[in-house]
Design an enzyme around this catalytic site. Structure first.
Site, PDB file in Angstrom:
ATOM      1  N   ASP A 155       0.567  -1.399  -0.114  1.00 55.25           N
ATOM      2  CA  ASP A 155      -0.075  -0.070  -0.019  1.00 55.25           C
ATOM      3  C   ASP A 155       1.019   1.212  -0.014  1.00 55.25           C
ATOM      4  O   ASP A 155       1.992   1.145   0.585  1.00 55.25           O
ATOM      5  CB  ASP A 155      -0.882   0.031   1.329  1.00 55.25           C
ATOM      6  CG  ASP A 155      -2.114  -1.028   1.154  1.00 55.25           C
ATOM      7  OD1 ASP A 155      -2.431  -1.412   0.224  1.00 55.25           O
ATOM      8  OD2 ASP A 155      -2.846  -1.226   2.247  1.00 55.25           O
ATOM      9  N   ARG A 156       0.410   2.242  -0.536  1.00 58.43           N
ATOM     10  CA  ARG A 156       1.161   3.378  -0.719  1.00 58.43           C
ATOM     11  C   ARG A 156       1.625   4.190   0.756  1.00 58.43           C
ATOM     12  O   ARG A 156       2.649   4.468   0.733  1.00 58.43           O
ATOM     13  CB  ARG A 156       0.186   4.688  -1.106  1.00 58.43           C
ATOM     14  CG  ARG A 156       0.987   6.009  -1.456  1.00 58.43           C
ATOM     15  CD  ARG A 156      -0.125   7.015  -2.082  1.00 58.43           C
ATOM     16  NE  ARG A 156       0.524   8.200  -2.347  1.00 58.43           N
ATOM     17  CZ  ARG A 156      -0.056   9.278  -2.976  1.00 58.43           C
ATOM     18  NH1 ARG A 156      -1.232   9.170  -3.376  1.00 58.43           N
ATOM     19  NH2 ARG A 156       0.599  10.403  -3.082  1.00 58.43           N
TER      20      ARG A 156
END
Length: 337
Positions: A155-156
């Site tokens: 995930d970012r």
């Protein structure tokens, strides 16, 4: 990739505005084994995926003069016909603006793969409102590298270990290990409250859905949900942090979280489902607490891909990598006296 026949400009000025002719591209060793749709997406820069699938279905894309499907695997020496395609001025302009070149902290690198320590706040690839990510920046920083592909995703807002393959053989070998659950993936997560030491396994199915605004979300579901995916998370308490009343912060627990399945947002949703969400999580967390955390300098989600184990794609030896907590996280759980 090498071009065998490129589009030639028309000799008749009246035809100068026509699109270029179809071109033939020979598949090189680095692209061998790749699905046709992925091969095209890589080489038809800026062309929407929907259009890529359309030209495959219509028969405009051919391999060795024969019609093929999107899941056909290309082989070294194959000749792929690429039809002329048009893209909007906006997309063309974006394609001409490359991502800024950037290297990332390296944990391991050889001729087969790179293991980087990804910082939080950086997407792994462009898309979903993000024009570029780690892989695009890495390709710009290493123009001599013919092949760089993500093995998996983070995930970012998650920091930590991310693998990039430098050869197609390494990519497929490593992705097979992820798919067959032969890797060991352990994260460090800080959650609210005191985590019970006897709560070691979370075995709850997860269901992906889209909100009205198109945002992707995940929720815990029941075993009889046909769209539920079995998801298993192992939890071990590493450290307990007492409440810091003067700062308005509750007791917290630093956890070592090992995932046996790799579902979207698995750790975030599983921990939140137990009433103890990850500190700083802006999707599934305690939003009031997150506001107080911002005042203490905690501007991100406390989730870090700490340890990764896998078999090396060439030697077969077991590799164990560790990425220690970045300063903004380690300082929060171990503040200076």
């Amino acid at each position: 990739m090498k071009h065998i026949i490129g589009g030639k400009p028309p000799s008749d000025p009246a035809l100068a505005s026509n699109p270029p002719a179809a071109r033939l591209v020979e598949v090189d060793e680095d692209s061998a084994g790749q699905r046709l749709d992925n091969f095209l997406i890589r080489h038809l820069k800026g062309v929407p995926k929907t259009h890529v699938y359309r030209i495959i279905r219509s028969g405009e894309v051919r391999i060795n003069k024969g019609r093929v499907s999107a899941d056909t695997r290309v082989a070294a020496g194959d000749v792929v016909r690429l039809p002329p395609v048009r893209i909007s001025d906006k997309v063309a302009e974006k394609a001409e603006r490359p991502a800024p070149a950037r290297e990332f902290p390296i944990l391991l690198e050889d001729e087969h793969l790179i293991a980087i320590d990804k910082p939080a706040g950086v997407a792994v690839h462009g898309g979903s409102g993000v024009s570029f990510g780690v892989i695009e920046q890495l390709r710009q920083a290493r123009p001599q590298s013919k092949f760089l592909e993500l093995v998996h995703r983070l995930d970012r807002d998650t920091s930590g270990i991310l693998l990039v393959a430098k050869k197609r053989s390494a990519l497929t070998h490593l992705q097979d290990q992820f798919r067959e659950r032969e890797t060991g993936k352990t994260y460090l997560a800080l959650v609210t409250g005191a985590w019970p030491a006897n709560k070691k396994v979370i075995d709850l199915p997860l269901h992906k859905y889209l909100q009205a605004d198109g945002e992707r979300r995940v929720r815990v579901t029941t075993a009889d949900d046909p769209d539920g995916m079995r998801s298993i998370t192992l939890v071990k308490v590493r450290n307990s942090i007492p409440a810091r009343m003067a700062l308005g912060l509750p007791a917290m627990s630093l956890l070592e979280v090992t995932i046996k399945t790799g579902r979207t947002h698995q750790i975030r949703v599983h921990l939140a489902s137990q009433g103890q969400p990850i500190v700083g999580d802006d999707k599934y967390g305690d939003f009031e607490l997150n506001k107080r955390l911002l005042k203490q300098g905690m501007k991100r989600m406390f989730l870090h891909a700490w340890r990764l184990q896998f078999n090396h794609p060439a030697s077969g030896e077991r590799v164990a990598l560790n990425a220690e907590l970045p300063p903004e996280l380690s300082d929060f759980v171990s503040p200076a006296p």
